[in-house]
Design a protein around this motif. Structure first.
Motif, PDB file in Angstrom:
ATOM      1  N   ALA A 161       6.226 -11.501   3.807  1.00  0.00           N
ATOM      2  CA  ALA A 161       6.645 -10.203   2.895  1.00  0.00           C
ATOM      3  C   ALA A 161       5.746  -9.360   3.200  1.00  0.00           C
ATOM      4  O   ALA A 161       6.441  -8.335   3.338  1.00  0.00           O
ATOM      5  N   THR A 162       4.296  -9.410   3.547  1.00  0.00           N
ATOM      6  CA  THR A 162       3.711  -8.233   4.357  1.00  0.00           C
ATOM      7  C   THR A 162       3.997  -7.585   4.985  1.00  0.00           C
ATOM      8  O   THR A 162       4.034  -6.650   5.832  1.00  0.00           O
ATOM      9  N   LEU A 163       4.397  -8.667   6.439  1.00  0.00           N
ATOM     10  CA  LEU A 163       5.069  -8.450   7.487  1.00  0.00           C
ATOM     11  C   LEU A 163       6.245  -7.776   7.638  1.00  0.00           C
ATOM     12  O   LEU A 163       6.713  -6.552   8.093  1.00  0.00           O
ATOM     13  N   VAL A 164       7.259  -7.511   6.566  1.00  0.00           N
ATOM     14  CA  VAL A 164       8.365  -6.982   6.377  1.00  0.00           C
ATOM     15  C   VAL A 164       8.149  -5.933   6.056  1.00  0.00           C
ATOM     16  O   VAL A 164       8.559  -4.619   6.453  1.00  0.00           O
ATOM     17  N   ALA A 165       7.307  -5.613   5.054  1.00  0.00           N
ATOM     18  CA  ALA A 165       6.394  -4.512   4.253  1.00  0.00           C
ATOM     19  C   ALA A 165       6.039  -3.495   5.547  1.00  0.00           C
ATOM     20  O   ALA A 165       6.102  -2.419   5.567  1.00  0.00           O
ATOM     21  N   HIS A 166       5.362  -4.200   6.688  1.00  0.00           N
ATOM     22  CA  HIS A 166       4.480  -3.383   6.821  1.00  0.00           C
ATOM     23  C   HIS A 166       5.697  -2.831   8.473  1.00  0.00           C
ATOM     24  O   HIS A 166       5.927  -1.638   8.725  1.00  0.00           O
ATOM     25  N   PHE A 167       6.272  -4.088   9.195  1.00  0.00           N
ATOM     26  CA  PHE A 167       7.353  -3.201  10.164  1.00  0.00           C
ATOM     27  C   PHE A 167       8.219  -2.534   9.791  1.00  0.00           C
ATOM     28  O   PHE A 167       9.131  -1.962  10.373  1.00  0.00           O
ATOM     29  N   GLY A 168       8.566  -2.629   8.561  1.00  0.00           N
ATOM     30  CA  GLY A 168       9.315  -2.193   7.749  1.00  0.00           C
ATOM     31  C   GLY A 168       9.352  -0.524   7.546  1.00  0.00           C
ATOM     32  O   GLY A 168      10.026   0.483   6.549  1.00  0.00           O
ATOM     33  N   GLY A 169       8.251  -0.220   7.914  1.00  0.00           N
ATOM     34  CA  GLY A 169       7.994   1.261   7.982  1.00  0.00           C
ATOM     35  C   GLY A 169       7.460   1.578   5.995  1.00  0.00           C
ATOM     36  O   GLY A 169       7.200   2.633   6.117  1.00  0.00           O
ATOM     37  N   HIS A 170       6.606   0.009   5.540  1.00  0.00           N
ATOM     38  CA  HIS A 170       6.494   0.709   4.357  1.00  0.00           C
ATOM     39  C   HIS A 170       4.462   0.248   4.292  1.00  0.00           C
ATOM     40  O   HIS A 170       4.053  -0.011   3.241  1.00  0.00           O
ATOM     41  N   ASP A 171       3.927   0.455   5.337  1.00  0.00           N
ATOM     42  CA  ASP A 171       2.083   0.401   5.296  1.00  0.00           C
ATOM     43  C   ASP A 171       1.579   0.833   4.007  1.00  0.00           C
ATOM     44  O   ASP A 171       1.813   2.094   3.178  1.00  0.00           O
ATOM     45  N   GLY A 172       1.378   0.322   3.763  1.00  0.00           N
ATOM     46  CA  GLY A 172      -0.016   0.826   2.365  1.00  0.00           C
ATOM     47  C   GLY A 172      -1.417   1.138   3.475  1.00  0.00           C
ATOM     48  O   GLY A 172      -1.243   1.095   4.703  1.00  0.00           O
TER      49      GLY A 172
ATOM     50  N   ASP B 199       2.046 -13.672  -8.741  1.00  0.00           N
ATOM     51  CA  ASP B 199       1.275 -12.675  -8.290  1.00  0.00           C
ATOM     52  C   ASP B 199       0.721 -11.885  -7.158  1.00  0.00           C
ATOM     53  O   ASP B 199       0.635 -11.217  -7.202  1.00  0.00           O
ATOM     54  N   SER B 200       1.084 -12.839  -5.803  1.00  0.00           N
ATOM     55  CA  SER B 200       0.708 -12.681  -4.594  1.00  0.00           C
ATOM     56  C   SER B 200       1.995 -11.749  -3.869  1.00  0.00           C
ATOM     57  O   SER B 200       1.504 -10.361  -3.980  1.00  0.00           O
ATOM     58  N   ILE B 201       3.470 -11.460  -5.274  1.00  0.00           N
ATOM     59  CA  ILE B 201       4.544 -10.838  -5.363  1.00  0.00           C
ATOM     60  C   ILE B 201       4.124  -9.142  -5.345  1.00  0.00           C
ATOM     61  O   ILE B 201       4.271  -8.238  -5.109  1.00  0.00           O
ATOM     62  N   ALA B 202       3.718  -9.351  -7.007  1.00  0.00           N
ATOM     63  CA  ALA B 202       3.230  -8.387  -7.412  1.00  0.00           C
ATOM     64  C   ALA B 202       2.131  -7.272  -6.945  1.00  0.00           C
ATOM     65  O   ALA B 202       1.987  -5.857  -7.217  1.00  0.00           O
ATOM     66  N   VAL B 203       1.069  -8.408  -5.939  1.00  0.00           N
ATOM     67  CA  VAL B 203       0.034  -7.467  -4.936  1.00  0.00           C
ATOM     68  C   VAL B 203       0.712  -6.991  -4.176  1.00  0.00           C
ATOM     69  O   VAL B 203       0.053  -5.190  -4.067  1.00  0.00           O
ATOM     70  N   ILE B 204       1.851  -7.139  -3.212  1.00  0.00           N
ATOM     71  CA  ILE B 204       1.870  -7.111  -2.398  1.00  0.00           C
ATOM     72  C   ILE B 204       3.221  -5.665  -2.646  1.00  0.00           C
ATOM     73  O   ILE B 204       3.131  -4.787  -1.873  1.00  0.00           O
ATOM     74  N   ALA B 205       3.932  -6.036  -3.987  1.00  0.00           N
ATOM     75  CA  ALA B 205       4.886  -4.361  -4.610  1.00  0.00           C
ATOM     76  C   ALA B 205       3.347  -3.337  -4.767  1.00  0.00           C
ATOM     77  O   ALA B 205       3.923  -1.624  -4.416  1.00  0.00           O
ATOM     78  N   ALA B 206       2.134  -3.585  -5.381  1.00  0.00           N
ATOM     79  CA  ALA B 206       1.309  -2.636  -6.106  1.00  0.00           C
ATOM     80  C   ALA B 206       0.570  -2.097  -4.490  1.00  0.00           C
ATOM     81  O   ALA B 206       0.209  -0.359  -4.968  1.00  0.00           O
ATOM     82  N   SER B 207       0.746  -2.913  -3.395  1.00  0.00           N
ATOM     83  CA  SER B 207       0.749  -1.817  -2.288  1.00  0.00           C
ATOM     84  C   SER B 207       1.162  -1.409  -1.346  1.00  0.00           C
ATOM     85  O   SER B 207       1.391  -0.350  -0.266  1.00  0.00           O
ATOM     86  N   SER B 208       2.423  -1.303  -1.406  1.00  0.00           N
ATOM     87  CA  SER B 208       3.381  -0.688  -1.356  1.00  0.00           C
ATOM     88  C   SER B 208       4.524   0.468  -1.772  1.00  0.00           C
ATOM     89  O   SER B 208       4.126   0.194  -3.455  1.00  0.00           O
TER      90      SER B 208
END
Length: 363
Positions: free
Chosen positions: A175-186, A321-330
């Motif tokens: 999920a972190t990789l998807v967020a990063h390379f999908g243009g949702h960098d924190g 909880d880990s998905i919540a953290v990634i969501a909060a960071s994106s």
């Protein structure tokens, strides 16, 4: 995500590698490694870098023979703080969000539960793992809840822990990789921002309310109650304007780091050796479940027109909880993500025991 616990002493847990070091030195090692892994990820703008870096450091120390575990009281505190963090980002009522799209949400939730249960049943049919253990280990609920329930119903807690830990690591990493390379960098957070002052009296009051709510959630045996009860209460207070929740950045850094350690340090060598026969089937089932969740995300995008990362995080098979953290960071719709994740947790908790017994008897 599984709670902090020490593996049982079965004669295979003699200290080796990092485990020979005193506990303070092990903590110092994991802290230093966390800095080395987190700084590059944070500088590159990876979402949830403050979670992923410590998680990688914890995995390295655990697989190197480390014997330290995050004390339960700290894990409880992390859940409460995370609940307050996510609550500050929720501006829409959970029930309203669910009622607006309940047929599609229910379809997604039931589909994820069905595929994860099917994966467990197939693993059980191979004879690699006992029926209840395979089914509980594959269950796409909150991993800590699944471990507690699995042990109560006679499953092998170590194997369930292994399967749940592995899924959390895979899902969070992907999920972190998807967020990063999908243009949702924190956005990388400058260190000086960590210590910006916040009003201390409201902060102390909100933390006290969160702790009491978390204790109530545990006392009432609500699944993931230490997270969900403070989260629900704080969301209502914050979205209604009754309370404005402001948390200092240093508290967020500590919470993310401790959560990463709790995940990583649980991935021990003893559990890996105990579960080595189940490694490949478990990895295959996890990849299949993540891929299926991606298809469900595509359905949400087509039908509702929501952001792709919001859809992916909403359908990801835990941990909560880990998905919540990634969501909060994106940059995603946190309310939608948390509504779907919470709905899945509630449903799998309600039907999980019956489903595990039913399939185990037929595997």
């Amino acid at each position: 995500m599984p709670p902090a616990s020490r593996p049982p002493n079965d004669g295979t847990n003699a200290p080796t590698g990092f485990g020979r070091l005193p506990a303070p030195l092990q903590w110092g090692l994991v802290a230093c490694l966390s800095v080395l892994t987190t700084v590059p990820l944070e500088a590159a703008g990876f979402p949830a870098a403050l979670l992923m870096g410590p998680m990688l450091a914890g995995i390295f120390v655990a697989l190197g023979g480390g014997s330290i575990r995050l004390p339960r009281i700290f894990f409880f505190a992390v859940q409460v703080v995370l609940a307050l963090i996510i609550a500050t980002m929720v501006s829409q009522d959970f029930v309203g969000t669910f009622l607006e799209n309940w047929p599609l949400m229910l379809l997604v939730v039931v589909s994820v539960i069905s595929v994860s249960t099917l994966s467990g049943w197939l693993i059980a049919r191979t004879g690699i793992l006992p029926g209840t253990t395979a089914i509980w280990g594959s269950s796409a609920g909150a991993a800590s809840t699944m471990m507690i329930m699995a042990e109560a119903y006679g499953a092998d807690a170590r194997l369930v822990a292994f399967m749940q830990y592995l899924r959390v690591v895979f899902v969070a990493s992907f999920a972190t990789l998807v967020a990063h390379f999908g243009g949702h960098d924190g956005a990388a957070m400058p260190p000086h921002a960590w210590f910006e002052p916040v009003p201390m009296l409201p902060l102390a009051a909100m933390l006290a309310v969160g702790i009491l709510a978390g204790l109530a959630g545990q006392k009432l045996r609500i699944p993931a109650g230490a997270f969900l009860v403070p989260f629900a209460l704080a969301s209502v207070l914050n979205s209604s304007g009754t309370v404005t929740i402001v948390l200092p950045q240093w508290l967020l850094v500590i919470a993310f780091t401790l959560l990463g350690w709790n995940i990583g340090l649980g991935f021990t060598r003893a559990i890996l050796l105990h579960a080595r026969r189940a490694l490949l089937p478990t990895v295959a089932s996890i990849i299949a479940l993540i891929s299926f969740s991606g298809l469900l995300a595509g359905l949400l995008i087509l039908v509702l027109g929501i952001d792709p990362l919001t859809a992916y995080l909403a359908t990801s098979p835990g941990g909560l909880d880990s998905i919540a953290v990634i969501a909060a960071s994106s940059k995603v719709d946190v309310a939608f993500v948390m509504t779907l994740q919470t709905a899945r947790l509630i449903l799998v908790t309600l039907i999980g025991p019956w489903l595990a017994r039913f399939l185990a008897d037929r595997s």
